[in-house]
Design a protein around this motif. Sequence first.
Motif, PDB file in Angstrom:
ATOM      1  N   SER A  94       6.112  11.938   2.857  1.00 32.31           N
ATOM      2  CA  SER A  94       5.021  11.084   3.316  1.00 32.31           C
ATOM      3  C   SER A  94       5.513  10.017   4.287  1.00 32.31           C
ATOM      4  CB  SER A  94       4.323  10.426   2.114  1.00 32.31           C
ATOM      5  OG  SER A  94       5.158   9.465   1.516  1.00 32.31           O
ATOM      6  N   GLU A 102      -0.424   9.508   3.604  1.00 26.51           N
ATOM      7  CA  GLU A 102       0.273   8.288   3.273  1.00 26.51           C
ATOM      8  C   GLU A 102       0.255   8.003   1.787  1.00 26.51           C
ATOM      9  OE1 GLU A 102      -1.547   5.302   5.598  1.00 26.51           O
ATOM     10  OE2 GLU A 102      -0.950   6.167   7.515  1.00 26.51           O
ATOM     11  N   GLY A 104       0.986   9.713  -0.692  1.00 20.26           N
ATOM     12  CA  GLY A 104       2.157  10.170  -1.413  1.00 20.26           C
ATOM     13  C   GLY A 104       3.225   9.111  -1.506  1.00 20.26           C
TER      14      GLY A 104
END
Length: 258
Positions: A94, A102, A104
């Motif tokens: 990510s 994002e 993650g």
Amino acid sequence: MNLGALKSNIRRLYESDTPLGVRFRYALLAFDIVTVLFIVVTSFLPPSEIVETLDVLFGAVILADFAARLFINRRPLRAFTRISTWTDLIAIASFLAPLAGEAGGFLRILRTLRLLREVQMLTRLRGDSTFFRRNEEVIFAVTNLAVFIFVMTAIVYETQKFRNEQITNYADALYFTVTALTTTGFGDITLRGTVGRMITVVIMIFGVTLFFNLARALLSPSKVRFPCPSCGLQRHDSDAVHCKACGVVLNIPDEGAT
């Protein structure tokens, strides 16, 4: 320098009690905390070149740390049976590929929890910090609750942002997570469909449990970690003279009046 010497040097940084190794692990802990703050703050900001550049820099450091840990692991294949390994990989992806999602990155907070629970780091924190020794249970309860809130916020946002007009940013997802966790349930934001309802159920059940664990840690009598030499009981009242399990006399170190 051959491969064996390199592995030995890296292992000293991650595992030894030398001053350099201790400083290195404290630096990693500080980096973890800064990374979590970066994730939280930038989740409320619009995409920009500066944020994307910092994403890549953080991702590169995390990748280097992950590779070093895997390199010195005596059983590297077994590492992939741990959840923490996969959350690290998701977080790395990510950061290095923001378009992949994002949210993650929120899973990166799990590494701070893992680092705190490493035996060497725990031993060092107990030895170096009076505050940590006195509030260890509260610190872990707060960390567990924070991990849960931010991970569930990420899940809510990623599963709802394209199908629920009530959730347009992380602030909306965080607001829903907190209201569901506290069972306040204002009803101004709801998750739709079966998946949404199941996510809500998970937040309420596990969130309330973690919240009560925090309340118990705050309200319960202060405990210290000191293994009983007879039965091995780990936690005792700070002023205990005898082990409550077997009655043997304890000799808990006391720092005196403050």
